[in-house]
Structures are given as C-alpha cells and as structure tokens.
Design a protein around this motif. Structure first.
Motif, PDB file in Angstrom:
ATOM      1  N   MET A  50      29.512  -4.011  30.200  1.00 43.75           N
ATOM      2  CA  MET A  50      29.376  -4.954  31.633  1.00 43.75           C
ATOM      3  C   MET A  50      29.715  -4.452  32.887  1.00 43.75           C
ATOM      4  N   GLU A  51      28.735  -4.531  34.037  1.00 46.48           N
ATOM      5  CA  GLU A  51      29.439  -4.009  35.213  1.00 46.48           C
ATOM      6  C   GLU A  51      29.939  -5.011  35.901  1.00 46.48           C
ATOM      7  N   LEU A  52      31.115  -4.733  36.477  1.00 44.25           N
ATOM      8  CA  LEU A  52      31.883  -6.002  37.275  1.00 44.25           C
ATOM      9  C   LEU A  52      31.482  -5.718  38.562  1.00 44.25           C
ATOM     10  N   ASP A  53      30.999  -6.646  39.465  1.00 43.18           N
ATOM     11  CA  ASP A  53      30.751  -6.815  40.788  1.00 43.18           C
ATOM     12  C   ASP A  53      31.772  -7.119  41.599  1.00 43.18           C
ATOM     13  N   GLN A  54      32.074  -7.025  42.970  1.00 47.70           N
ATOM     14  CA  GLN A  54      32.790  -7.480  43.859  1.00 47.70           C
ATOM     15  C   GLN A  54      33.104  -9.013  43.771  1.00 47.70           C
ATOM     16  N   LYS A  55      32.253  -9.778  43.456  1.00 48.48           N
ATOM     17  CA  LYS A  55      32.212 -11.041  43.431  1.00 48.48           C
ATOM     18  C   LYS A  55      33.338 -11.417  42.286  1.00 48.48           C
ATOM     19  N   MET A  56      32.921 -10.941  41.100  1.00 49.57           N
ATOM     20  CA  MET A  56      33.777 -11.185  40.053  1.00 49.57           C
ATOM     21  C   MET A  56      35.236 -10.544  40.019  1.00 49.57           C
ATOM     22  N   LEU A  57      35.390  -9.512  40.648  1.00 49.50           N
ATOM     23  CA  LEU A  57      36.756  -9.109  41.038  1.00 49.50           C
ATOM     24  C   LEU A  57      37.506  -9.913  41.950  1.00 49.50           C
ATOM     25  N   ASN A  58      36.678 -10.619  43.126  1.00 55.00           N
ATOM     26  CA  ASN A  58      37.484 -11.209  43.901  1.00 55.00           C
ATOM     27  C   ASN A  58      37.966 -12.762  43.187  1.00 55.00           C
ATOM     28  N   GLN A  59      37.261 -13.176  42.152  1.00 49.20           N
ATOM     29  CA  GLN A  59      37.301 -14.292  41.493  1.00 49.20           C
ATOM     30  C   GLN A  59      38.713 -14.056  40.524  1.00 49.20           C
ATOM     31  N   VAL A  60      38.626 -12.534  39.900  1.00 48.27           N
ATOM     32  CA  VAL A  60      40.038 -12.545  39.192  1.00 48.27           C
ATOM     33  C   VAL A  60      41.060 -12.664  40.302  1.00 48.27           C
TER      34      VAL A  60
ATOM     35  N   ILE B 130      33.854 -16.405  33.588  1.00 44.78           N
ATOM     36  CA  ILE B 130      33.127 -15.693  34.359  1.00 44.78           C
ATOM     37  C   ILE B 130      32.420 -14.225  33.540  1.00 44.78           C
ATOM     38  N   GLY B 131      32.547 -14.366  32.541  1.00 41.89           N
ATOM     39  CA  GLY B 131      31.925 -13.381  31.736  1.00 41.89           C
ATOM     40  C   GLY B 131      32.808 -12.077  31.482  1.00 41.89           C
ATOM     41  N   ILE B 132      33.879 -12.042  31.571  1.00 41.27           N
ATOM     42  CA  ILE B 132      34.967 -11.189  31.564  1.00 41.27           C
ATOM     43  C   ILE B 132      35.931 -11.317  30.209  1.00 41.27           C
ATOM     44  N   PRO B 133      35.674 -10.542  29.213  1.00 38.96           N
ATOM     45  CA  PRO B 133      36.341 -10.612  27.893  1.00 38.96           C
ATOM     46  C   PRO B 133      37.728 -10.133  27.840  1.00 38.96           C
ATOM     47  N   VAL B 134      38.554 -10.900  27.394  1.00 38.25           N
ATOM     48  CA  VAL B 134      39.995 -10.114  27.008  1.00 38.25           C
ATOM     49  C   VAL B 134      40.253  -9.732  25.647  1.00 38.25           C
ATOM     50  N   ILE B 135      40.034  -8.303  25.703  1.00 40.82           N
ATOM     51  CA  ILE B 135      39.838  -7.846  24.271  1.00 40.82           C
ATOM     52  C   ILE B 135      41.335  -7.923  23.594  1.00 40.82           C
ATOM     53  N   HIS B 136      42.127  -7.389  24.488  1.00 37.97           N
ATOM     54  CA  HIS B 136      43.855  -7.013  24.000  1.00 37.97           C
ATOM     55  C   HIS B 136      44.612  -7.485  24.820  1.00 37.97           C
ATOM     56  N   LEU B 137      45.762  -8.157  24.378  1.00 32.26           N
ATOM     57  CA  LEU B 137      46.931  -8.572  25.158  1.00 32.26           C
ATOM     58  C   LEU B 137      48.127  -7.904  24.684  1.00 32.26           C
ATOM     59  N   GLU B 138      48.925  -7.254  25.291  1.00 29.39           N
ATOM     60  CA  GLU B 138      49.904  -6.557  24.937  1.00 29.39           C
ATOM     61  C   GLU B 138      51.480  -7.091  25.860  1.00 29.39           C
ATOM     62  N   GLY B 139      52.471  -7.530  25.500  1.00 30.32           N
ATOM     63  CA  GLY B 139      53.634  -7.674  26.187  1.00 30.32           C
ATOM     64  C   GLY B 139      54.122  -9.255  26.043  1.00 30.32           C
ATOM     65  N   LEU B 140      53.612  -9.764  25.378  1.00 32.94           N
ATOM     66  CA  LEU B 140      53.965 -11.390  24.948  1.00 32.94           C
ATOM     67  C   LEU B 140      54.845 -11.151  23.699  1.00 32.94           C
TER      68      LEU B 140
ATOM     69  N   LEU C 142      38.112  -3.372  33.284  1.00 32.92           N
ATOM     70  CA  LEU C 142      39.234  -3.750  33.821  1.00 32.92           C
ATOM     71  C   LEU C 142      40.411  -3.897  32.959  1.00 32.92           C
ATOM     72  N   VAL C 143      41.738  -3.436  33.394  1.00 32.15           N
ATOM     73  CA  VAL C 143      42.832  -3.473  32.951  1.00 32.15           C
ATOM     74  C   VAL C 143      43.957  -4.122  33.947  1.00 32.15           C
ATOM     75  N   ILE C 144      44.616  -5.376  33.426  1.00 30.02           N
ATOM     76  CA  ILE C 144      45.237  -5.995  34.372  1.00 30.02           C
ATOM     77  C   ILE C 144      46.828  -5.787  33.830  1.00 30.02           C
ATOM     78  N   HIS C 145      47.763  -5.287  34.868  1.00 31.52           N
ATOM     79  CA  HIS C 145      49.044  -5.341  34.475  1.00 31.52           C
ATOM     80  C   HIS C 145      49.769  -6.423  35.354  1.00 31.52           C
ATOM     81  N   VAL C 146      50.353  -7.393  34.635  1.00 33.98           N
ATOM     82  CA  VAL C 146      51.443  -8.398  35.424  1.00 33.98           C
ATOM     83  C   VAL C 146      52.654  -8.131  34.778  1.00 33.98           C
ATOM     84  N   MET C 147      53.576  -8.047  35.935  1.00 33.15           N
ATOM     85  CA  MET C 147      54.973  -7.366  35.836  1.00 33.15           C
ATOM     86  C   MET C 147      55.988  -8.234  36.516  1.00 33.15           C
ATOM     87  N   THR C 148      57.323  -8.210  35.917  1.00 32.53           N
ATOM     88  CA  THR C 148      58.283  -8.751  36.722  1.00 32.53           C
ATOM     89  C   THR C 148      58.540  -7.690  37.713  1.00 32.53           C
ATOM     90  N   PRO C 149      59.185  -7.904  38.966  1.00 28.25           N
ATOM     91  CA  PRO C 149      59.542  -7.100  40.024  1.00 28.25           C
ATOM     92  C   PRO C 149      60.305  -5.925  39.427  1.00 28.25           C
TER      93      PRO C 149
END
Length: 119
Positions: A1-11, A63-73, A87-94
């Motif tokens: 799936m191709e992500l568009d700017q609107k989807m990225l803004n929603q994320v 919004i049509g973006i699957p979460v395939i794998h979570l790591e770190g919990l 899309l890969v998302i990194h949520v990190m402590t400071p």
C-alpha cells in the motif's frame, strides 16, 4: 500500500494526541530498502511511550495502515512499530533517543515533518 501525505499527517496527529514530542518524519524512499518512511517520536516516560504506542496500534488500522510487528514492550524504553514496509515508527524515551540518534543514521533523508523537542 502506498502511503499518501494525508495518511502520514494523520499518523503524526495521533502522536500529537498523546503529547509525543520531538516528532520527526523522514522520507527514506531510495535510501532504505526496509521502509519508505520513518517516524521518530519521544515520549517523556515509559508510560507515555506505551500510551503513544497503544494509541497508534488502535488508530493506524482504522486508516488502512497495518501494524505488522511491535518490539520493545513491556519495558517501553524504545518501541519499534513495523507497519508493513511502508512505515516504521520508533517511540523512544529521551535517553534512548539521545543515545541512538537515529536522525544521524538517516541524515541524507528528506525531513517531511518535525517538531522541536519539548523540555
């Protein structure tokens, strides 16, 4: 799936809903063979990192973006969310964000969106 700017803004908006800070969205097309976009986010505490992650895990499929794998919990110092190669998302402590400095790894990438660190 191709992500568009609107989807990225929603994320990015979903991250802002949970007060994520130092939000940086990188365009890695042509740079990375792993993903097209990388979103880097700071949560001030492990509790906030988990809250951001939980919110994204709930909202992204809507919004049509699957979460395939979570790591770190459950430690939630650094959570990696693989959203199917687009899309890969990194949520990190400071501390983790400062130590690993992923922005430097992708210094040639186009910064599509960023917010200053909140201190």
């Amino acid at each position: 799936m191709e992500l568009d700017q609107k989807m990225l803004n929603q994320v990015v908006g979903y991250v802002e809903d949970k007060k994520g800070g130092d939000i940086t969205l990188l365009n890695l097309k042509g740079i990375s063979m792993v993903t097209d976009y990388c979103l880097l986010v700071t949560g001030n505490t492990t509790t906030q990192v988990k809250a951001i992650t939980d919110h994204l895990e709930e909202k992204l499929p809507e919004i049509g973006i699957p979460v395939i794998h979570l790591e770190g919990l459950p430690t939630a110092n650094w959570v990696l969310m693989d959203c199917g190669g687009d899309l890969v998302i990194h949520v990190m402590t400071p501390d983790q964000r400062e130590f690993y400095q992923l922005e430097r790894l992708w210094k040639d990438a186009e910064v599509m969106s960023s917010s200053p660190a909140e201190h």
